[in-house]
Write an enzyme that holds these catalytic residues in place. Structure first.
Site, short mmCIF file in Angstrom:
data_model
loop_
_atom_site.label_atom_id
_atom_site.label_comp_id
_atom_site.label_asym_id
_atom_site.label_seq_id
_atom_site.Cartn_x
_atom_site.Cartn_y
_atom_site.Cartn_z
N ASP A 41 224.74 43.29 107.28
CA ASP A 41 223.52 43.55 106.51
C ASP A 41 223.51 45.00 106.00
O ASP A 41 224.09 45.89 106.62
CB ASP A 41 222.30 43.28 107.41
CG ASP A 41 221.03 43.12 106.59
OD1 ASP A 41 221.11 43.02 105.36
OD2 ASP A 41 219.94 43.12 107.20
N ASN A 90 220.58 32.80 100.54
CA ASN A 90 221.03 33.82 99.57
C ASN A 90 221.08 33.33 98.12
O ASN A 90 221.19 34.13 97.19
CB ASN A 90 222.41 34.40 99.96
CG ASN A 90 222.35 35.34 101.14
OD1 ASN A 90 223.33 35.53 101.84
ND2 ASN A 90 221.20 35.94 101.39
#
Ligand code: FPP
Length: 262
Positions: A41, A90
């Site tokens: 991340d 996503n």
């Protein structure tokens, strides 16, 4: 001679930035996780801090993929490294960013396939292949084919992966087997359920790392992480390298794993 040169090159590539002599022999004295799973991340924030577009963060993140793969492989004994590369959520990102992320496997083939083969690493994909663009699937297929006979560490890219989806799919398949009489309802236990998951052939992750300061699981391996050790760092993924990876392993070695016992 060529073999020796290649070996030297692989060793040379993996060395910069870290005092391997300090880390590797020391870590090898303790328990090494069989399976390390990582939520990579912070690519976007890394780029934003530098006034760059988000995709520049993903490109920089590829370098960390390479460095961490090398570190895990050099440590030895790690059987699988799973990298959360694209979640089922996503798809909600801007189209350009999604397209860029979908082009990364092709780029990774160009830059890294030779070294992965050299290292005897087997590349796999974890996730739903349906819905991925043809060119992405083709690149993943090339990776899987070129490394299928490799017997070393498994490098597992979680792409179009969502744990709830995986659990629902496993449940559906179990229902089908029960309905068709292939499986007895009362035989469905944790081991059987595990066999229906996409991770059936992998050990459960002993260690899960998440970068960039977020402290959540984000639909990643919800079943498999039941007894994993979790390790979080504020460092954004593009800045996460060999040294940080070894730090996480060192911290793992200090944990006392009791699996619910005393
Ligand atoms: C999260 O950062 C990162 C991703 C969604 C993608 C990570 C993918 C790679 C590093 C490359 C994978 C490589 C291959 C070959 C498939 P973010 O964009 O959510 O960061 P932010 O939270 O700071 O916005």
């Amino acid at each position: 001679m060529i073999q020796r040169l290649k070996k030297w090159l692989v060793g040379y590539q993996s060395a910069p930035g870290t005092d391997d002599e300090k880390w590797i022999p020391r870590l090898q004295e303790g328990p090494i996780p069989k399976h390390v799973a990582i939520i990579m991340d912070g690519n976007g924030r890394w780029a934003k801090k530098r006034g760059m577009p988000r995709v520049a963060g993903h490109r920089a993140g590829m370098k960390s993929v390479r460095n961490v793969t090398r570190a895990a492989d050099d440590l030895g004994e790690i059987e699988a490294l799973t990298l959360y590369s694209f979640s089922t959520e996503n798809w909600k990102r801007p189209k350009d960013e999604v397209n860029f992320l979908m082009s990364l496997p092709e780029e990774f083939i160009r830059t890294d396939l030779d070294e992965l083969v050299e290292r005897n690493i087997q590349v796999r994909m974890l996730g739903n292949k349906e819905g991925l663009p043809a060119h992405t699937l083709e690149a993943i297929g090339k990776f899987e084919e070129a490394t299928a006979d490799n017997t070393g560490m498994i490098l597992n890219f979680a792409m179009n992966y969502g744990s709830r989806f995986e659990i629902i799919e496993a449940t559906r398949r179990i229902i089908d087997e029960v309905k068709s009489g292939k499986l007895d309802r009362d035989d469905v236990d944790e081991n059987v359920f595990n066999e229906f998951l996409l991770t059936a052939t992998l050990p459960e992750p002993d260690l899960m790392i998440r970068t960039s300061g977020e402290v959540r699981i984000s639909n990643f391996m919800l079943w498999q992480l039941a007894y994993s050790e979790l390790w979080f760092t504020d460092v954004h993924w593009p800045d996460f390298g060999r040294e940080k990876f070894f730090e996480a392993i060192q911290d793992f070695q200090r944990r006392s794993r009791r699996y619910g016992a005393v």
